[in-house]
Write a protein that holds these residues in place. Structure first.
Motif, PDB file in Angstrom:
ATOM      1  N   SER A  81      -0.352  14.428  -3.165  1.00 16.78           N
ATOM      2  CA  SER A  81      -1.496  15.229  -3.588  1.00 16.78           C
ATOM      3  C   SER A  81      -1.888  16.289  -2.559  1.00 16.78           C
ATOM      4  O   SER A  81      -2.729  17.129  -2.846  1.00 16.78           O
ATOM      5  N   ILE A  82      -1.300  16.276  -1.381  1.00 17.62           N
ATOM      6  CA  ILE A  82      -1.657  17.252  -0.339  1.00 17.62           C
ATOM      7  C   ILE A  82      -1.488  18.700  -0.810  1.00 17.62           C
ATOM      8  O   ILE A  82      -2.384  19.523  -0.573  1.00 17.62           O
ATOM      9  N   PRO A  83      -0.403  19.074  -1.473  1.00 19.57           N
ATOM     10  CA  PRO A  83      -0.293  20.481  -1.910  1.00 19.57           C
ATOM     11  C   PRO A  83      -1.359  20.882  -2.924  1.00 19.57           C
ATOM     12  O   PRO A  83      -1.643  22.073  -3.088  1.00 19.57           O
ATOM     13  N   GLN A  84      -2.001  19.918  -3.600  1.00 20.14           N
ATOM     14  CA  GLN A  84      -3.004  20.244  -4.611  1.00 20.14           C
ATOM     15  C   GLN A  84      -4.411  20.347  -4.029  1.00 20.14           C
ATOM     16  O   GLN A  84      -5.352  20.664  -4.744  1.00 20.14           O
ATOM     17  N   ILE A  85      -4.567  20.108  -2.760  1.00 22.59           N
ATOM     18  CA  ILE A  85      -5.896  20.088  -2.142  1.00 22.59           C
ATOM     19  C   ILE A  85      -6.624  21.437  -2.281  1.00 22.59           C
ATOM     20  O   ILE A  85      -7.811  21.451  -2.620  1.00 22.59           O
ATOM     21  N   PRO A  86      -5.985  22.593  -2.034  1.00 26.57           N
ATOM     22  CA  PRO A  86      -6.743  23.853  -2.197  1.00 26.57           C
ATOM     23  C   PRO A  86      -7.290  24.034  -3.613  1.00 26.57           C
ATOM     24  O   PRO A  86      -8.447  24.459  -3.790  1.00 26.57           O
ATOM     25  N   HIS A  87      -6.517  23.686  -4.611  1.00 30.76           N
ATOM     26  CA  HIS A  87      -6.978  23.801  -5.998  1.00 30.76           C
ATOM     27  C   HIS A  87      -8.143  22.847  -6.248  1.00 30.76           C
ATOM     28  O   HIS A  87      -9.142  23.216  -6.893  1.00 30.76           O
ATOM     29  N   LYS A 109       0.810  -1.224   0.000  1.00 34.08           N
ATOM     30  CA  LYS A 109       0.000   0.000   0.000  1.00 34.08           C
ATOM     31  C   LYS A 109       0.843   1.273   0.000  1.00 34.08           C
ATOM     32  O   LYS A 109       0.312   2.374  -0.023  1.00 34.08           O
ATOM     33  N   LEU A 110       2.151   1.117   0.034  1.00 34.14           N
ATOM     34  CA  LEU A 110       3.045   2.277   0.145  1.00 34.14           C
ATOM     35  C   LEU A 110       2.871   3.247  -1.016  1.00 34.14           C
ATOM     36  O   LEU A 110       2.846   4.461  -0.813  1.00 34.14           O
ATOM     37  N   GLU A 111       2.731   2.733  -2.228  1.00 35.39           N
ATOM     38  CA  GLU A 111       2.591   3.611  -3.386  1.00 35.39           C
ATOM     39  C   GLU A 111       1.338   4.467  -3.288  1.00 35.39           C
ATOM     40  O   GLU A 111       1.368   5.660  -3.572  1.00 35.39           O
ATOM     41  N   SER A 112       0.236   3.874  -2.849  1.00 30.52           N
ATOM     42  CA  SER A 112      -0.990   4.672  -2.719  1.00 30.52           C
ATOM     43  C   SER A 112      -0.846   5.705  -1.610  1.00 30.52           C
ATOM     44  O   SER A 112      -1.321   6.839  -1.733  1.00 30.52           O
ATOM     45  N   HIS A 113      -0.155   5.332  -0.522  1.00 30.80           N
ATOM     46  CA  HIS A 113       0.083   6.302   0.553  1.00 30.80           C
ATOM     47  C   HIS A 113       0.957   7.446   0.057  1.00 30.80           C
ATOM     48  O   HIS A 113       0.690   8.626   0.360  1.00 30.80           O
ATOM     49  N   LEU A 114       1.990   7.114  -0.698  1.00 30.19           N
ATOM     50  CA  LEU A 114       2.876   8.160  -1.237  1.00 30.19           C
ATOM     51  C   LEU A 114       2.117   9.070  -2.196  1.00 30.19           C
ATOM     52  O   LEU A 114       2.325  10.287  -2.193  1.00 30.19           O
ATOM     53  N   GLN A 115       1.237   8.495  -3.011  1.00 32.70           N
ATOM     54  CA  GLN A 115       0.439   9.303  -3.930  1.00 32.70           C
ATOM     55  C   GLN A 115      -0.478  10.245  -3.146  1.00 32.70           C
ATOM     56  O   GLN A 115      -0.646  11.407  -3.519  1.00 32.70           O
ATOM     57  N   SER A 116      -1.023   9.763  -2.040  1.00 33.81           N
ATOM     58  CA  SER A 116      -1.876  10.616  -1.197  1.00 33.81           C
ATOM     59  C   SER A 116      -1.059  11.776  -0.623  1.00 33.81           C
ATOM     60  O   SER A 116      -1.519  12.921  -0.598  1.00 33.81           O
ATOM     61  N   VAL A 117       0.126  11.483  -0.162  1.00 38.18           N
ATOM     62  CA  VAL A 117       0.978  12.527   0.414  1.00 38.18           C
ATOM     63  C   VAL A 117       1.381  13.542  -0.657  1.00 38.18           C
ATOM     64  O   VAL A 117       1.437  14.744  -0.404  1.00 38.18           O
TER      65      VAL A 117
END
Length: 164
Positions: free
Chosen positions: A119-125, A109-117
């Protein structure tokens, strides 16, 4: 003859010895600074050569130590690690198995966790996009309600027209 007689006289002999001594002192005074500068130069050269030699020896010792460490590290990396593993007591075997299964699951599951992390800077957009999408959806819902009312009115008009 006068010169010959002057030289043989004891008073002039002393004078010629003094003249030779003065000449010798003049020569010594001329040669002495040269000898002093040569001696100082050679002394300084030996001093700095000694310092350079010490520095080179220190560097050589340092490089030898690095090479020894490098060789030891290579030996450790080449060696098979499974031969050096520590034995695990039987009471902990169950815990190790559980830990390994959790570790495998985490790695999967590490890859999905890394992808989530990532994407954090893109959350406001993304939030702004969701707000605009929600506004458009509400506008479409209002239009749909108006169209539904118009269809129901038209249906009633059609029923009245058929019934008459």
């Amino acid at each position: 003859t006068l010169d010959l007689t002057c030289r043989r006289m004891p008073c002039f002999a002393k004078f010629s010895e003094m003249e030779e001594m003065v000449n010798m002192e003049a020569e010594i005074n001329e040669v002495q600074p040269l000898l002093l500068s040569v001696m100082i130069g050679s002394t300084l050269q030996f001093y700095f050569t000694g310092k350079k030699c010490e520095i080179l020896q220190d560097m050589n010792r340092h490089l030898e130590a690095i090479l020894k460490e490098k060789r030891a590290l290579r030996k450790r990396l080449i060696k098979h690690r499974c031969q050096e593993s520590l034995p695990i007591e039987a009471t902990f075997h169950k815990c190790i198995v559980e830990l390994l299964t959790e570790a495998v699951t985490f790695i999967e599951k590490l890859e999905s966790h890394l992808q989530s992390v990532r994407s954090i800077p893109q959350i406001p957009h993304m939030m702004n996009n969701m707000d605009t999408t929600l506004s458009k959806t509400e506008a479409l819902m209002i239009e749909l309600e108006e169209l539904t009312e118009q269809i129901l009115k038209w249906e009633e008009l059609q029923k009245e027209a058929y019934s008459n």
